[in-house]
Structure formats: structure tokens, C-alpha cells
Motif scaffolding. Sequence first.
Motif, PDB file in Angstrom:
ATOM      1  N   VAL B 303      -3.449 -21.059  79.065  1.00 22.36           N
ATOM      2  CA  VAL B 303      -4.104 -19.912  78.439  1.00 22.36           C
ATOM      3  C   VAL B 303      -3.241 -19.429  77.279  1.00 22.36           C
ATOM      4  O   VAL B 303      -2.056 -19.159  77.444  1.00 22.36           O
ATOM      5  CB  VAL B 303      -4.292 -18.765  79.459  1.00 22.36           C
ATOM      6  CG1 VAL B 303      -4.925 -17.555  78.791  1.00 22.36           C
ATOM      7  CG2 VAL B 303      -5.120 -19.220  80.658  1.00 22.36           C
ATOM      8  N   ASP B 325     -12.651 -19.028  77.335  1.00 21.22           N
ATOM      9  CA  ASP B 325     -12.000 -18.565  78.568  1.00 21.22           C
ATOM     10  C   ASP B 325     -10.488 -18.717  78.533  1.00 21.22           C
ATOM     11  O   ASP B 325      -9.777 -18.078  79.291  1.00 21.22           O
ATOM     12  CB  ASP B 325     -12.534 -19.356  79.768  1.00 21.22           C
ATOM     13  CG  ASP B 325     -14.017 -19.138  79.948  1.00 21.22           C
ATOM     14  OD1 ASP B 325     -14.471 -17.997  79.708  1.00 21.22           O
ATOM     15  OD2 ASP B 325     -14.718 -20.100  80.301  1.00 21.22           O
ATOM     16  N   GLN B 326      -9.993 -19.582  77.658  1.00 18.75           N
ATOM     17  CA  GLN B 326      -8.555 -19.869  77.670  1.00 18.75           C
ATOM     18  C   GLN B 326      -7.815 -19.250  76.497  1.00 18.75           C
ATOM     19  O   GLN B 326      -6.612 -19.410  76.375  1.00 18.75           O
ATOM     20  CB  GLN B 326      -8.327 -21.393  77.658  1.00 18.75           C
ATOM     21  CG  GLN B 326      -8.719 -22.065  78.960  1.00 18.75           C
ATOM     22  CD  GLN B 326      -8.749 -23.567  78.790  1.00 18.75           C
ATOM     23  OE1 GLN B 326      -9.793 -24.153  78.512  1.00 18.75           O
ATOM     24  NE2 GLN B 326      -7.597 -24.190  78.938  1.00 18.75           N
ATOM     25  N   ILE B 328      -7.125 -15.541  74.662  1.00 17.89           N
ATOM     26  CA  ILE B 328      -7.336 -14.098  74.836  1.00 17.89           C
ATOM     27  C   ILE B 328      -6.617 -13.338  73.741  1.00 17.89           C
ATOM     28  O   ILE B 328      -5.417 -13.535  73.511  1.00 17.89           O
ATOM     29  CB  ILE B 328      -6.765 -13.611  76.179  1.00 17.89           C
ATOM     30  CG1 ILE B 328      -7.371 -14.406  77.328  1.00 17.89           C
ATOM     31  CG2 ILE B 328      -7.047 -12.124  76.378  1.00 17.89           C
ATOM     32  CD1 ILE B 328      -6.507 -14.343  78.543  1.00 17.89           C
ATOM     33  N   VAL B 330      -5.642  -9.563  73.155  1.00 20.28           N
ATOM     34  CA  VAL B 330      -5.619  -8.283  73.890  1.00 20.28           C
ATOM     35  C   VAL B 330      -5.638  -7.093  72.948  1.00 20.28           C
ATOM     36  O   VAL B 330      -5.499  -5.949  73.387  1.00 20.28           O
ATOM     37  CB  VAL B 330      -4.379  -8.184  74.809  1.00 20.28           C
ATOM     38  CG1 VAL B 330      -4.417  -9.263  75.870  1.00 20.28           C
ATOM     39  CG2 VAL B 330      -3.082  -8.250  74.002  1.00 20.28           C
TER      40      VAL B 330
END
Lengths: 589, 589
Positions: B303, B325-326, B328, B330
Motif C-alpha cells: 500500500v 485500494d492500494q 491512499i 490522507v
Amino acid sequence: MKKSILSTIDAPKDLKVLSRTELKQLCGEIRETLIRRLSATGGHVGSNLAMVEITVALHTIFDSPRDQIVFDVSHQCYTHKMLTGRRTAYDDPGRYASVSGFTNPAESEHDLFAIGHTSTAIGLATGLAKARDVKGERNNVIAIVGDGALSGGEAFEGLNTAAVLGSNLIILINDNDMSIAENHGGLYRNLRLLRVTNGRVECNLFRALGFDYRFVSDGNDMDAVLDALIRVKDVDHPVVVHLCTVKGKGYGPAEEDREKWHYMGPFDVSTGKQLYTPEPVETYELLTRDFLSDQMKKDRTVVAVTAGTPKIFGFDEPLRRQFPDQFIDVGIAEAQAVSMVSGIAKSGGKPVFGVSCAFLPRACDQLLQELALNKSPAVILVFFAGISEGSQTHMGIFDIPLTIHLPHLICLAPTCKEEYLRMLTWGLEQTEAPVIIRVPGVAVVSRGAELMPSYRLPAKYEIAKRGSLVAILALGKLFALGEQVRCHLEERTGMAATLINPRYMTGFDTDVLEHLKCAHRLIVTLEDGVIDGGFGERIARYYGSSDMKVLSYGAEKAFVDHVPVREQCERYRLTAEQIVDDVLNIVGL
Amino acid sequence: MKKSILSTIDAPKDLKVLSRTELKQLCGEIRETLIRRLSATGGHVGSNLAMVEITVALHTIFDSPRDQIVFDVSHQCYTHKMLTGRRTAYDDPGRYASVSGFTNPAESEHDLFAIGHTSTAIGLATGLAKARDVKGERNNVIAIVGDGALSGGEAFEGLNTAAVLGSNLIILINDNDMSIAENHGGLYRNLRLLRVTNGRVECNLFRALGFDYRFVSDGNDMDAVLDALIRVKDVDHPVVVHLCTVKGKGYGPAEEDREKWHYMGPFDVSTGKQLYTPEPVETYELLTRDFLSDQMKKDRTVVAVTAGTPKIFGFDEPLRRQFPDQFIDVGIAEAQAVSMVSGIAKSGGKPVFGVSCAFLPRACDQLLQELALNKSPAVILVFFAGISEGSQTHMGIFDIPLTIHLPHLICLAPTCKEEYLRMLTWGLEQTEAPVIIRVPGVAVVSRGAELMPSYRLPAKYEIAKRGSLVAILALGKLFALGEQVRCHLEERTGMAATLINPRYMTGFDTDVLEHLKCAHRLIVTLEDGVIDGGFGERIARYYGSSDMKVLSYGAEKAFVDHVPVREQCERYRLTAEQIVDDVLNIVGL
């Protein structure tokens, strides 16, 4: 006598066979056990009594450790430990010391992280949830966060990410309407409004962030909590469950004075009186309180700032009330505290931020950018610095490397009361630079240090005793150890070493350091902090290309959990005997 | 030709005599000037074009510097500079270099702080407001914050305090619906809802925090902005004014690709094409992108995490879409990033957090507590480390002291591409410890370093060249300088020095360090970071009590604003010639 239910609980699975009536009875037993144990050992009373029902319900409804539970701060984890194989640490006085006061993976597979700082659980839980999703697993991830911890920016960052994760993440807000002291900040108006409206007010911080939101008006009502958790178990999206609890629930004295009972030493259960009232000795906490409140009375522009720990420099509730405009609690938000004092100082106010050494790393970037880069003349007082017997999560040894590499900051290490107050007075008066003062311990020492009218740079060291061959640079609180080393050396060899109080953690007194080269062959540095990146290494670098030898002493780079100070010092060779042995080895006397 | 209005503006007071029609004409002139200047120098295009009307209105309605204006990040301050006596820095090509791209008190009394990091303005403004109140003054305090910056916890901490200050504080949210890349997080759903409902939706993040709230649907409409600011001037309480603007407003190409035009090099105004398209050279950014995307394809548990700067390791929009999904983002929330990767790693995922060196201090406490204490085997890649010609707010020299004093962390400094990839591969495979890799610059170097199967501790140094008398420990990117020093030494004296790649910033290779004592008298350490608290001082301490001499080289502890790298290196004696001079002085050849 009927066997207690608690005595049958060796693991969470043992809860799952109990009826609701039995679970409620268990809560009563746990509360009694907690009060008895806390009255003997001390500990976090208020939050643990508040969390009994929620914790029992969690381990009844969910399936730890498959379902992953993260406690924010984790000082409220006592019931959790009791239910996860560590019961005897609470009901057997002989085993009270067998667990720590925080979650710790070394103790149990049910403790996922070693945690002691606030506002971290949501972020950690977003990581657990993401790992679960990419691994294709299906367990629940649960974060338990107190209302006080929501004031920390890291909690908000966590919420912001959690809200859009798109999969199971359950955030339980344990709202007992208190931080260590009372809460401060706009968000608490919203929590209050939510409590008053039974969670129904339309303008809702959590919904605004995109969360599904549930409200439980009495988080100490077992049925209500069980029902709420059953409803959110296995949800496929992030949800906030807002549970209102009572800090100190079930123990009268703790319910009445919630700030006092946040953390309490051993006490008499029937009266609530502390067993060992400390002698009214002079402490740096009280010294600072008296000095600051005096200054604040004389000068309205002196402003004291705390990040959720007002008592660290003595600001109890009556004193806070006395200075409604000059005392500010920003919540558990050290970054905001440093940013705010930078703004105050830049605009002509005289701010003082008191912070525990363990929490200074929360504001590193603000120390660098808002404070140092802008040369804002704020004063930061670092309390509880140095080697201590405390938790591995609250060590006071990591501050020196964080601050002494920053430009413009003047970092001072007073050796005694008089020097501390002189530095503090100067720090408030001057308008040139940010000043960090490392408060030298808890108990006050008086030694008649040579005081200076100003502590601006360049550094000027105090030569406390003149001698030859060996010079001891003993920083701050360790000046006393420096005196011991000098005595022992003299006793064992007749040699009089030079003893120096460096005063400054930043900057070199090149006059003194150069002059030492004449009659000295070895420098010994002593500091009450991690040796890597610290004061001693700077001195070693200074002399690196000369013939002077340097022996640096400080704490080892390691996490240390509840080890006596004396034992740690021996481990680091930070005792007069060991140091003298090393010195004699090198100078060959 | 009619004289432009802009040419008559030497200070904010000159705005106050203009009619609304003239103010609008002025905005057009400013925008043209900005586009012309940016096309020649490059800079933050999108945010500055978005902020023209708001800035003109601010200086028309308010009275700077009596009224205090703080720009968050301050990369959007170009119009502010133009209106506050620095116009020629924008309309006179010969003076383009006379101002920096951020607010800077050294340039003008209208710039209150040197700012370059996000999310700081509200906290600083709370300090200005508090100072004003305790001094009994009555000016306005205004913070201007972009929507992207709201994802930073420090901004939330600031909002939380600001909401309860009880006096004048005006927060302008410049909402252009973009961070550097697209926004991420729950709060952006609320901003979107507010935009869609013209600020009317009941569930409102700012109102939830207790703010008075005003909405301006078109923050590029001069009349609307002026009216809104007139209404909040001199308010006696904290107010949020939410203004929607268009990033890149008024320049077609910038409005179309807002991520690309966040920051742009020199370009052709008519086509929007960059003038100097960099040669497609190999960079660590692209190397990392290729490596990570390959790993992510092979292993779903890898990730990649960013805190608002996805392109730092090459994750452009198509690549982000490829790994929903892998990958991100933030938000601008480094603390959350470290906390999250700790959670991912602890639960069996393989997270990699890519971060700019300048922003690593934002996550110090998380590195210590969430990551190091928990030994979470996450990988952190630190980009843009080392001496650079950039802004004083974005220096890459402060990371080494922040990380090498932390227990359990393995801090690696590769010297070349092959070593970097080997360390990164190992970091992802291993499950024992957190690993920080200091990416060695921008342009890729290949040197055939000796690679290792594992980079766990204890440290093992690479002896690249064997020699005697002098040993050079050249860390990371400065290995090349070490080679030069060795060459020059040989040329000037015939002496062959030992050259070592330490590989590790943490830990000593005691075998090597002890062995060096046999045939060497001097160690030279080279590091591309601040010398105080750095790698060299640790080596100096190691040898402190021996006969070995140590000369440590690194950056001086100072803020440096746009000074060429070569000039800085000469200042720090970090050139092969200077080092050889120093070495010969000491070893007396």
C-alpha cells in the motif's frame, strides 16, 4: 460465599455465555475490584470507572483479537486487561505489578499497540482497516476515543481519513465531558449540543465529516450499550457511536471532583482521602506557578498556555479562573499551542507554554517553522525531562536532539532554582529569540549558581570549580552528578577536576572550550537525555580534530518501561563510581 | 496609452480611493501581470490566479498592517505582494528575483510571518488575536486558508481554539476544491455539500465548531467578495467566510488541468506549453513509481501512502486510478500517514509512505510512538533531503537529528540507484522494524555499490576503497564527494585514503570503526544535512575517548533562503578542495 462471576472470566469467550443480568453483576464486581486495586496502587481512576460497561459489552459482542480493538491513550484499559487473561493483576494484590497501566503487546495478543499518547487510535485503526481490506479479511476494527482526545489534530486527521475508507470501522466516542481538566474548544459545544438533544441536533460534527452516527445517552447502561454495539457489529462502512459516560462512575468522591480523580495515588476507599499526602515541599511546578501568576498580575500581556495539562505548572482550577484572559488551554493540541504562542510573541505579548517533555515531539514542525524561523520570542518550559521510572510511552529523554539542531532557538538547562527563575525572567523580558528552558527535575535544588543578566547567544558557560587534567561539563539537573564525580576523583587520586555548568544546550562557549585545551586532556559530558544527537556529541564533534579526549554520558537509545532510575543510570554508566572508573582508565592515574 | 491602475498602487491605501469599476479593472491588470510574470519565472499559478479578487478586496476593506493578515502556506500571496509596495517584482522583469514566493517579514511589514507549510495560519492568527486582546487593541485579525490545508490536524486544532476566543477573528476559506491534487477525506464532502446548497445545508462543519458562518458562492466576483468582507469587518467574534474560487481563474490551460498548474515552470502564454520540458532523465521519483507499481501489481498488500503530495513518488492521476485500494492520500496530514502505515504494517500489510524531507517534522511524535515503539515494519521514503537552493521554509537538512535518536528505527542512506532499490526491496520484505530510507537526491546515480541481502541492525559499512591514515565516511548522496576528496588527496599527496559508504545513519559498525584505529589517524564524515545532532557527531562521540581524530562536515544550523547549492557548500567547507586543505592541516602531510 457465592463464587464471583469475575473469577470465572479468563478470556473474552467466557463472557459470551453470560446473561444480561450476569453481565450487569459482573460490571459491579469489576467496579469493586477496580476501586480496591486503585486504592492500593493508584492509577487512572475516572476514565476506568467510566469505561466498565463499554468494555464488558465490547468483549461480549465482538471477538477479540480477531476483531481488533484500539484504545486511545489506553489509560482506560484496566477492564480490558481484566477480561483478557490478566484478571489476577487486579484481584490479587501479589500480582498488582504484573501489568502496566497502558496496552502493551508484550502482555497480551489482545493489546495491539503500545499506546500512551492521545488522539492516535483512529489513525492506527484506519491502518488496521486498510490492511484487513487489502488482505481480503472481514473482521471488525474498533477505536475507542475519549472526548478530550478529539481536540488533538491527529484525531481529526484520523476522522477525516476514516470517513472515506468505505469499509467497516467503528469509532466509539467515550464522552465523559472531561479532558484531564475541563474541555476547551469549539468542538465541545457540539458534543454538549449532541448530549442535550439526545444526538438529534442537525448540525453534527461527525455527520458533517460523513459518518453514520449513533447516540447512546447513558454509556453506563449495560443494555443500551449492548444494543448499540450489536447494531453496529459487522457494518460495512465507518460509523461513530457517541456514548455518554460518567467519569468516576460508581465511586462518589471520583464523580464529585473529576479533575482530581483523573489520576490518583493510593487512597482510603471509605473517605476518598489520599493515603500519602506528599509533604508540602517546594517543587518547580509550584515555583513556576507562583512566578507566573505574579508576572501575570503585574503585566496583562503575560499569557500562560497549556495543551490540556494545566497542572503541569500549577494552574489548578481556582488559578485558571483568576486569569480568564491570560490563561489558555488549547486542548490536547501541542502544535496549536506552539503556533499560538508564536503569534502572541510576534505581536508583542509574552507567552509561556508549559509542556511535558514526553509531548514535545508533537510540535516539532511548529518549533521549526512557526517559532524558530520567525524568531518569535516565546518561552517554552519543558517539564518532566530526564530519565524517570515512568512508562515507555512517557519518557523524558528525547527532547534534546529535537531542539538543539534548530536555528535561532536558545535552549537552556538551568541547574537550580535561582538559575531557573533568572532564565525564565530573562526569557520573558527579551524580544529577540524563542527560548526553551529544560526544567531541572521535580524537587527544587538551590546551589547559588552564578547568574547572568542575559542568556542570549553566544553561550557562556559557568566555571563552577577550577582544576586541571579533567573537565566535567554537567548539564542541568546532572550538575549534582558532576559535583559527585569531581569529589570521587579527588578522593581517589587527589586530583582536582574542573567543573562546568554549560547553561546552554545550544551553542559553544568557544572561549572556555579553547582555554580548556591548555591544562586538560579529557572532557566528561553528562546529560539527562538520550545520548544520540544530544549535547555530548556536539562537544565530541567540537574537539574531534584536537588532542582533547571526550567521554559522553547520557541515556541509551531505548524504550524503557518502569525501570528504577538508579538501575537505568547503572546501565548507562551514569553513576559517579562508574564515571570515575572510566576517567581513570583514560587519563591513566 | 492609458496608464494602468496597477502602476498607481504603491501601498494598500492607494486602493481605497478606487471605485468598484476601477477595482475590477485592477483585478484584470493583476491577472495579466501574474500570467506574464509566471510564464517567465514559473511559480504557483493556480492558487494565485484564484486569489486575485479576494486579495484586492482584503487590502481595500481592511487596513494592513494594523489589521493583521496571515496567509496559510502563503504560496498564494503574489497579489498581496504586488499591492504592498512590491509591484515591480511582478511587472518589471529586471526585478522578478527581488521577492520570494512566500510571505517574508524581511521584505515588508505587511508580511507578518515567514510561512511555507500548510495549516498554520489559523493557529498563528489565534495568537495575534490573543495578543491584541491582552494589549487592549482593536484591529482585525484575518487568516486565509485554502480548502486543502483544512485536512491538516493543525488547522483543526486552530479552528477548535479560534471558535472559543470570543473576539474578532476572521477566517477566510479559499475553497477552490483542490489540494495540490484532488482533495481526500470526509471534510470535503461537507465543503461540497455547502457549495451545492449555497452554504445553506444545516449540517455544517464550521457551525458545528461554533463559528458564525458566511458563504460566498463566487469568490472571483469582486462585488460579492467586497460585500462579504465589509459585513465581517470589525466583528466582535470569530467568523468563517467560505469563498468558492476557481483554481487557475482567468487562464484557460490552468483552469483545465488544475493539478498540473498548481506549480508550473516557465511556459508559453498562448499555448500553455512548458518552455523547458525536462529531458526524460531517470529520477528517483520515476524509479520509485515503477518499482512500487510493479510490487503493488504482484502483491495486493503493498500500500502506497501520501500526505497530499502523490507526485513525490510519481503517483499521477492515471496511476492513482489504477490502484484505488492500494494507494491512499490522507490529505496534508503527515501524522495520520505515519499512524496509518503503522496500523497497516502491524496488521500484516506492506505500507510505503513517501514524504518530502521538509514535512517529516510534522510526524515526529508518530515516528516515536506509533512507529518506533511498536516496531511496525513500515517503510518511509524521505525525498528531497539535503542542501538545496529552495525556500527557507522547505529545507531538506533537518531530518537526520529527528530520526537517528529514535530506538528501533533503521535509518538507511543509499548512495545510488541499485542500493536504493535493494534497501527498498528489503524494507518491504522484512517484518521486524520500521525502515526510513533517505532517497539520495533527484537525478539517479549508478555506482555498483556492494549490496546486502539484509539491512537489519547491527550496521555494516561498505569499505569501497582501502587505504590508510585517513578514512572518509561519506553518507548517502555525498558518497560522490567522498570519492572526490579521495582523488584530490591522492593527487596532492600520493596518499590513498580509505573510502567508506556507511549505508546506515543509525548504529555503528564497530568492527569497521575499531579496525580503522590500526592504520588511520583521521576520520572525515560527510553528510548532506545539518551537522548538529547528525551522523558525524555520533562518529565523533564514538572515537571521543580514543586517539582517532574526527572531522565532521555537514550543513550549518541556519535558515537559508534561495542560495545556490555550490555557495552553501563553500560556506560549510563541503567541497573537496576545502576538505583536503583541512585534512592536510591535521595530518600534517
